[in-house]
Design an enzyme around this catalytic site. Structure first.
Site, PDB file in Angstrom:
ATOM      1  N   LYS A 115       6.595  22.429   9.378  1.00 39.14           N
ATOM      2  CA  LYS A 115       6.250  20.892   9.506  1.00 39.14           C
ATOM      3  C   LYS A 115       5.418  21.511  11.300  1.00 39.14           C
ATOM      4  O   LYS A 115       6.426  21.956  12.156  1.00 39.14           O
ATOM      5  CB  LYS A 115       7.109  20.320  10.183  1.00 39.14           C
ATOM      6  CG  LYS A 115       7.394  18.916  11.095  1.00 39.14           C
ATOM      7  CD  LYS A 115       8.400  18.258  10.930  1.00 39.14           C
ATOM      8  CE  LYS A 115       8.565  16.666  11.490  1.00 39.14           C
ATOM      9  NZ  LYS A 115       9.465  15.947  12.028  1.00 39.14           N
ATOM     10  N   ASP A 165       4.560  13.720  18.319  1.00 39.73           N
ATOM     11  CA  ASP A 165       4.988  12.515  17.711  1.00 39.73           C
ATOM     12  C   ASP A 165       5.659  11.439  17.683  1.00 39.73           C
ATOM     13  O   ASP A 165       6.400  10.889  18.686  1.00 39.73           O
ATOM     14  CB  ASP A 165       6.657  12.500  16.594  1.00 39.73           C
ATOM     15  CG  ASP A 165       6.902  12.041  15.543  1.00 39.73           C
ATOM     16  OD1 ASP A 165       6.179  11.144  15.260  1.00 39.73           O
ATOM     17  OD2 ASP A 165       8.131  11.487  14.962  1.00 39.73           O
ATOM     18  N   LYS A 183       8.248   4.920  18.836  1.00 40.87           N
ATOM     19  CA  LYS A 183       9.256   5.779  19.394  1.00 40.87           C
ATOM     20  C   LYS A 183       9.617   4.402  20.398  1.00 40.87           C
ATOM     21  O   LYS A 183       8.637   4.962  21.280  1.00 40.87           O
ATOM     22  CB  LYS A 183       9.889   6.877  20.046  1.00 40.87           C
ATOM     23  CG  LYS A 183       9.364   7.984  18.583  1.00 40.87           C
ATOM     24  CD  LYS A 183       9.624   9.686  18.603  1.00 40.87           C
ATOM     25  CE  LYS A 183       9.426  10.358  17.497  1.00 40.87           C
ATOM     26  NZ  LYS A 183      11.408  10.297  16.687  1.00 40.87           N
ATOM     27  N   ASP A 226       7.477  18.922  18.207  1.00 41.16           N
ATOM     28  CA  ASP A 226       8.165  18.784  16.716  1.00 41.16           C
ATOM     29  C   ASP A 226       7.864  19.059  16.068  1.00 41.16           C
ATOM     30  O   ASP A 226       7.417  19.349  14.876  1.00 41.16           O
ATOM     31  CB  ASP A 226       8.045  16.936  16.542  1.00 41.16           C
ATOM     32  CG  ASP A 226       8.290  15.991  15.285  1.00 41.16           C
ATOM     33  OD1 ASP A 226       9.385  16.733  15.159  1.00 41.16           O
ATOM     34  OD2 ASP A 226       8.462  15.253  14.778  1.00 41.16           O
ATOM     35  N   ASP A 286       8.113   6.864  11.626  1.00 32.13           N
ATOM     36  CA  ASP A 286       8.254   6.851  12.180  1.00 32.13           C
ATOM     37  C   ASP A 286       9.625   9.139  11.258  1.00 32.13           C
ATOM     38  O   ASP A 286       9.216   9.454  12.008  1.00 32.13           O
ATOM     39  CB  ASP A 286       9.526   7.124  13.233  1.00 32.13           C
ATOM     40  CG  ASP A 286       9.489   7.892  14.825  1.00 32.13           C
ATOM     41  OD1 ASP A 286       8.932   8.812  15.035  1.00 32.13           O
ATOM     42  OD2 ASP A 286      10.621   7.849  15.427  1.00 32.13           O
ATOM     43  N   GLU A 294       7.709  10.836   9.504  1.00 31.50           N
ATOM     44  CA  GLU A 294       6.417  11.332   8.982  1.00 31.50           C
ATOM     45  C   GLU A 294       6.302  13.192   8.515  1.00 31.50           C
ATOM     46  O   GLU A 294       5.468  12.942   7.731  1.00 31.50           O
ATOM     47  CB  GLU A 294       5.158  11.007  10.147  1.00 31.50           C
ATOM     48  CG  GLU A 294       5.378  11.687  11.244  1.00 31.50           C
ATOM     49  CD  GLU A 294       6.562  12.208  12.228  1.00 31.50           C
ATOM     50  OE1 GLU A 294       7.148  13.138  12.601  1.00 31.50           O
ATOM     51  OE2 GLU A 294       7.200  10.947  11.614  1.00 31.50           O
ATOM     52  N   ARG A 329       8.860  14.678   6.629  1.00 33.10           N
ATOM     53  CA  ARG A 329       8.583  14.618   5.079  1.00 33.10           C
ATOM     54  C   ARG A 329       7.460  14.215   4.456  1.00 33.10           C
ATOM     55  O   ARG A 329       7.274  15.158   3.162  1.00 33.10           O
ATOM     56  CB  ARG A 329       9.984  14.053   5.547  1.00 33.10           C
ATOM     57  CG  ARG A 329       9.228  12.406   4.393  1.00 33.10           C
ATOM     58  CD  ARG A 329      11.007  11.768   4.899  1.00 33.10           C
ATOM     59  NE  ARG A 329      11.492  11.884   6.216  1.00 33.10           N
ATOM     60  CZ  ARG A 329      12.747  11.321   6.019  1.00 33.10           C
ATOM     61  NH1 ARG A 329      12.877  10.891   5.212  1.00 33.10           N
ATOM     62  NH2 ARG A 329      13.348  11.156   6.934  1.00 33.10           N
TER      63      ARG A 329
END
Length: 465
Positions: free
Chosen positions: A233, A238, A245, A256, A315, A317, A319
């Protein structure tokens, strides 16, 4: 740039007999050492109330302000990386471990090297650390290979998003690939739609110019060797997207892309070993930004696999971009398919920051990984693909929802979502890592952390070596 690790082989420039001795002692061994050293060293340890606390270092003074040696506390001996306390505590010079008190010598050397890590890109002056003469029988190449992989993870994850966006992550991946002659290609921006990676595009399309979404792809090894594919990933920052967030949750989101950093480091270890595998690395690199063209809660996205996906929360995202990359990877029917991602807060609630969960249906792989994790002091914990929760991902308007509408089992439902995009791989393993040390420990400074890659490297080497 080759980073200094402050370790050297015993047959190198440093002479072991001239190096300053270091005694590593567990609490239970301290009294025995005092009896053996009956004299000024033992008295000094008594005066300083040295009790062999884990990570404590005590210098033993010599004549004229010199150092005759040092003591390292190991506590109960459960922390293999207590040796990481030495670089910051010892003055410059050459040192040798003259007593390990039953500890693993390669891990002791690795701990020392990891304790010498410095991230000084933006502030601070690089410190000149002491140098460790490796214990007899410890391979300098092996310690360096593992240490450099950990350093790579730390450097990439510690770098803020202003200097580690999708383009910079691509550059880092290309550097790893080029160092070993791997063949790299990248699909960027709207070309992702042309090549059928719609969810990678949707998540990253709101980012500004220069931070366009992309799929980084490189391969190494002969085509007919066993296929090992790594997917990481690469969400370089993010914001949470339109489900923005709060500030206290956004502060660490430079990390992230930790999954991408991990698979690049693991790939580097595999290629450095020269394993006879066909290695492929896929990194969907995006920034989950806020703009007028950002994807929305309630949207239905198409996917590379052909499944329609209802968006419950922007949030979640990571996956989505992983799903498109996993579908691509699965199409080659790899023998082993691993993804690594800083995916859910639920994993941290369940197991904390130090113990990342992994998911697989392959019992043999799980048992072998647990054994390697214990040997390498690189912990992880198996969690189940709990089929009873599959229905929590049902959607009334699409093939699948990418999150459940409840508060339970967030890490499991994320894993179940990802498994929907893998059908043909021989063994599939998903890691939900944290990639961060909230507080400093010997050999593990506060900040970026490498998790599971050393255990995975050892297992892959045994499977395909």
């Amino acid at each position: 740039m080759v980073r200094e690790l402050f370790i050297t082989a015993s047959d190198g420039q440093a002479m072991p007999d001239k190096a300053i001795p270091v005694w590593a002692l567990k609490r239970e061994s301290l009294e025995r050492w005092k009896k053996e050293q009956a004299g000024s060293a033992a008295r000094w340890a008594e005066m300083q109330r040295f009790e062999a606390e884990a990570g404590r270092v005590l210098l033993l003074p010599g004549d004229g302000g010199s150092i005759d040696g040092a003591l390292l506390g190991l506590g109960d001996g459960t922390d293999a990386f207590s040796f990481g306390a030495l670089p910051a505590a010892l003055p410059p010079g050459d040192y040798r471990l003259c007593a390990l008190d039953g500890m693993n010598a390669p891990l002791a050397a690795l701990g020392f090297a990891l304790g010498a890590y410095q991230f000084t890109r933006y502030a601070g002056k690089k410190k000149e650390f002491p140098r460790l003469v490796l214990p007899e029988g410890v391979s300098l190449d092996e310690v360096e290979r593992e240490a450099r992989a950990v350093y790579l993870v730390r450097d990439l994850v510690n770098t803020p998003a202003c200097d580690m966006g999708p383009a910079e992550l691509e550059a880092a991946a290309r550097a790893v690939a080029e160092a070993y002659g791997a063949k790299a290609s990248v699909i960027t921006g709207d070309a992702l739609l042309d090549e059928n990676y719609p969810m990678v595009h949707a998540v990253g399309r709101a980012a500004g110019k220069g931070a366009e979404p992309r799929l980084i792809d490189f391969s190494w090894g002969r085509d007919d060797a066993p296929k090992v594919t790594l997917v990481g990933k690469g969400v370089c920052f993010d914001t949470g997207g339109l489900n923005l967030k709060p500030g206290n949750s956004m502060g660490l989101m430079k990390k992230d892309m930790g999954g991408a950093a991990h698979v690049l480091a693991l790939a580097q270890m595999i290629m450095a070993r020269g394993l006879d595998v066909r290695l492929r690395v896929l990194v969907p690199a995006v920034e989950n930004a806020v703009a007028g063209n950002a994807f929305r809660p309630g949207d239905v996205l198409s996917s590379r696999k052909g499944l329609s996906v209802e968006i419950g929360n922007t949030d979640a995202e990571g996956r989505l971009v992983l799903a498109d990359a996993l579908a691509e990877a699965d199409g080659e029917e790899p023998d082993l398919l691993i993804d690594m991602a800083t995916l859910t807060g639920a994993a941290r609630v369940a197991l904390g920051p130090d113990l990342p969960p992994f998911y697989t249906d392959d019992d043999g792989f799980a048992e072998a990984l647990a054994a390697e994790a214990a040997t390498a002091a690189d912990p992880c914990w198996r969690m189940p693909f709990w089929g009873a929760y599959e229905g929590w991902l049902d959607s009334k308007i699409a093939d699948v929802s990418h999150i459940s509408d409840g508060a339970f089992a967030g890490s499991m439902t994320a894993a179940l979502f990802l498994r929907r995009f893998v059908e043909k791989a021989g063994t599939y393993v998903h890691f939900d890592i944290y990639a961060w040390n909230p507080s400093a420990k010997p050999g593990r400074p506060q900040g970026a952390a490498a998790q599971c890659i050393r255990a995975l490297d050892r297992l892959i080497a045994k499977r395909y070596g």
